[in-house]
Design a protein around this motif. Sequence first.
Motif, PDB file in Angstrom:
ATOM      1  N   ASN A  82      12.962 -22.030  37.080  1.00 47.91           N
ATOM      2  CA  ASN A  82      11.775 -22.068  37.639  1.00 47.91           C
ATOM      3  C   ASN A  82      12.227 -22.342  39.429  1.00 47.91           C
ATOM      4  O   ASN A  82      13.306 -22.427  39.594  1.00 47.91           O
ATOM      5  CB  ASN A  82      11.009 -23.137  37.345  1.00 47.91           C
ATOM      6  CG  ASN A  82      11.468 -24.315  37.529  1.00 47.91           C
ATOM      7  OD1 ASN A  82      11.962 -25.102  38.444  1.00 47.91           O
ATOM      8  ND2 ASN A  82      11.427 -25.267  36.410  1.00 47.91           N
ATOM      9  N   THR A  83      11.194 -22.194  40.217  1.00 45.36           N
ATOM     10  CA  THR A  83      11.662 -21.964  41.544  1.00 45.36           C
ATOM     11  C   THR A  83      11.312 -23.319  42.181  1.00 45.36           C
ATOM     12  O   THR A  83      11.017 -23.373  43.425  1.00 45.36           O
ATOM     13  CB  THR A  83      10.810 -20.944  42.398  1.00 45.36           C
ATOM     14  OG1 THR A  83       9.520 -21.116  42.123  1.00 45.36           O
ATOM     15  CG2 THR A  83      11.603 -19.569  41.848  1.00 45.36           C
ATOM     16  N   GLU A 133       7.357 -18.880  42.069  1.00 46.17           N
ATOM     17  CA  GLU A 133       6.770 -18.177  40.953  1.00 46.17           C
ATOM     18  C   GLU A 133       6.053 -19.074  40.142  1.00 46.17           C
ATOM     19  O   GLU A 133       6.382 -20.333  40.227  1.00 46.17           O
ATOM     20  CB  GLU A 133       7.989 -17.820  39.953  1.00 46.17           C
ATOM     21  CG  GLU A 133       8.982 -16.485  40.584  1.00 46.17           C
ATOM     22  CD  GLU A 133       8.190 -15.351  40.769  1.00 46.17           C
ATOM     23  OE1 GLU A 133       7.246 -15.203  39.950  1.00 46.17           O
ATOM     24  OE2 GLU A 133       8.492 -14.558  41.520  1.00 46.17           O
ATOM     25  N   LYS A 134       4.792 -18.637  39.721  1.00 48.07           N
ATOM     26  CA  LYS A 134       3.833 -19.795  39.011  1.00 48.07           C
ATOM     27  C   LYS A 134       4.136 -20.134  37.665  1.00 48.07           C
ATOM     28  O   LYS A 134       3.921 -21.024  37.124  1.00 48.07           O
ATOM     29  CB  LYS A 134       2.583 -19.022  38.732  1.00 48.07           C
ATOM     30  CG  LYS A 134       1.938 -18.537  40.197  1.00 48.07           C
ATOM     31  CD  LYS A 134       0.541 -18.012  39.910  1.00 48.07           C
ATOM     32  CE  LYS A 134      -0.327 -17.838  41.577  1.00 48.07           C
ATOM     33  NZ  LYS A 134      -1.202 -17.161  41.142  1.00 48.07           N
ATOM     34  N   GLU A 135       5.120 -19.141  36.916  1.00 46.24           N
ATOM     35  CA  GLU A 135       5.543 -19.456  35.684  1.00 46.24           C
ATOM     36  C   GLU A 135       7.145 -19.400  35.534  1.00 46.24           C
ATOM     37  O   GLU A 135       7.843 -19.112  36.322  1.00 46.24           O
ATOM     38  CB  GLU A 135       5.297 -18.263  34.548  1.00 46.24           C
ATOM     39  CG  GLU A 135       3.609 -18.225  34.459  1.00 46.24           C
ATOM     40  CD  GLU A 135       3.271 -16.971  33.697  1.00 46.24           C
ATOM     41  OE1 GLU A 135       4.229 -16.388  33.116  1.00 46.24           O
ATOM     42  OE2 GLU A 135       2.081 -16.614  33.342  1.00 46.24           O
TER      43      GLU A 135
END
Length: 300
Positions: free
Chosen positions: A138-139, A178-180
């Motif tokens: 993830n970010t 990123e959301k996911e």
Amino acid sequence: MILIISGNKEITTTEVIKWLLRMGKNFIRVYEDEIFEIKTKEKKIYLESYRNSFFIDDITSVWYRRGKLKFKRLRYANESINHSMNEYQHWLEDYIKKTLESKKHINKESNSDVNKLLVLEQARKVGLDIPEYFLASNTDQVVLGKTIIKTIGGNPRVEAISKDSSGMMYTTVINEFEKEDFYITFFQEKIEKDFEIRSFYLNGKIWSTAIFSQNDEQTKIDFRKYNNKKPNRNVPYTLPKNIERKVHRLMLSLDLNCGSLDFIKSGNKYYFLEVNTVGQFLGLSVICNYSLEKEIADYL
């Protein structure tokens, strides 16, 4: 006899062959669509395809450029026999490849795909500076605008979605979260560069080129996004001797005697990025008048 394993339309190979022809050297070029049958003659292993045939004992040096040495396997109707024969044939093929790699060579098929993570660990061990990096799915820990994303592998290509797209996966700056979650990905600190350096290494010798990619918005993050209308300025360059010594130690530790290495010059530091065992070097060789094609031919 020199054995060259290469792609069908690999221009760099053709340029090296021109030098071999000028030198009057005997060579065999194996193309990616060739499939060899393993035979024996005079109690020696003999390889034969629709284009080439040779005794492996007659090969004195090998240049692995691209592709692979392929073999035709015998198949039987009885699956039990077929399974055993596949295993036997595998070991014979393995013997042939290892025998060829034991001869004087430039690169080897067996280690042509280097692992970027292992390479960076080795680079750090030999004392080279490398940008900070991490793996994540993830970010959450990304610093926007100051983190880039790259492939863990070499330079994979995907199918182009339009005629104006090459399908190349380029280095990219992360500018939004990123959301996911996603599959584990390689993130690296974005280094503000003075210029980039591409170095070609061959058996202890190094030829370097400074690439002034930062002056063009199209190429400042990844110089492979070539601007054909206004190309980057490329000039011959010499790395500091202590950096060259570390490069030599790195290549020895990776069991590589040839490759293209990328650096970023930032202030007083030289940041090592990666090594590509089959990277392109012909363009820089011509621009800097290095004649690397002749160097390869001389070594073979």
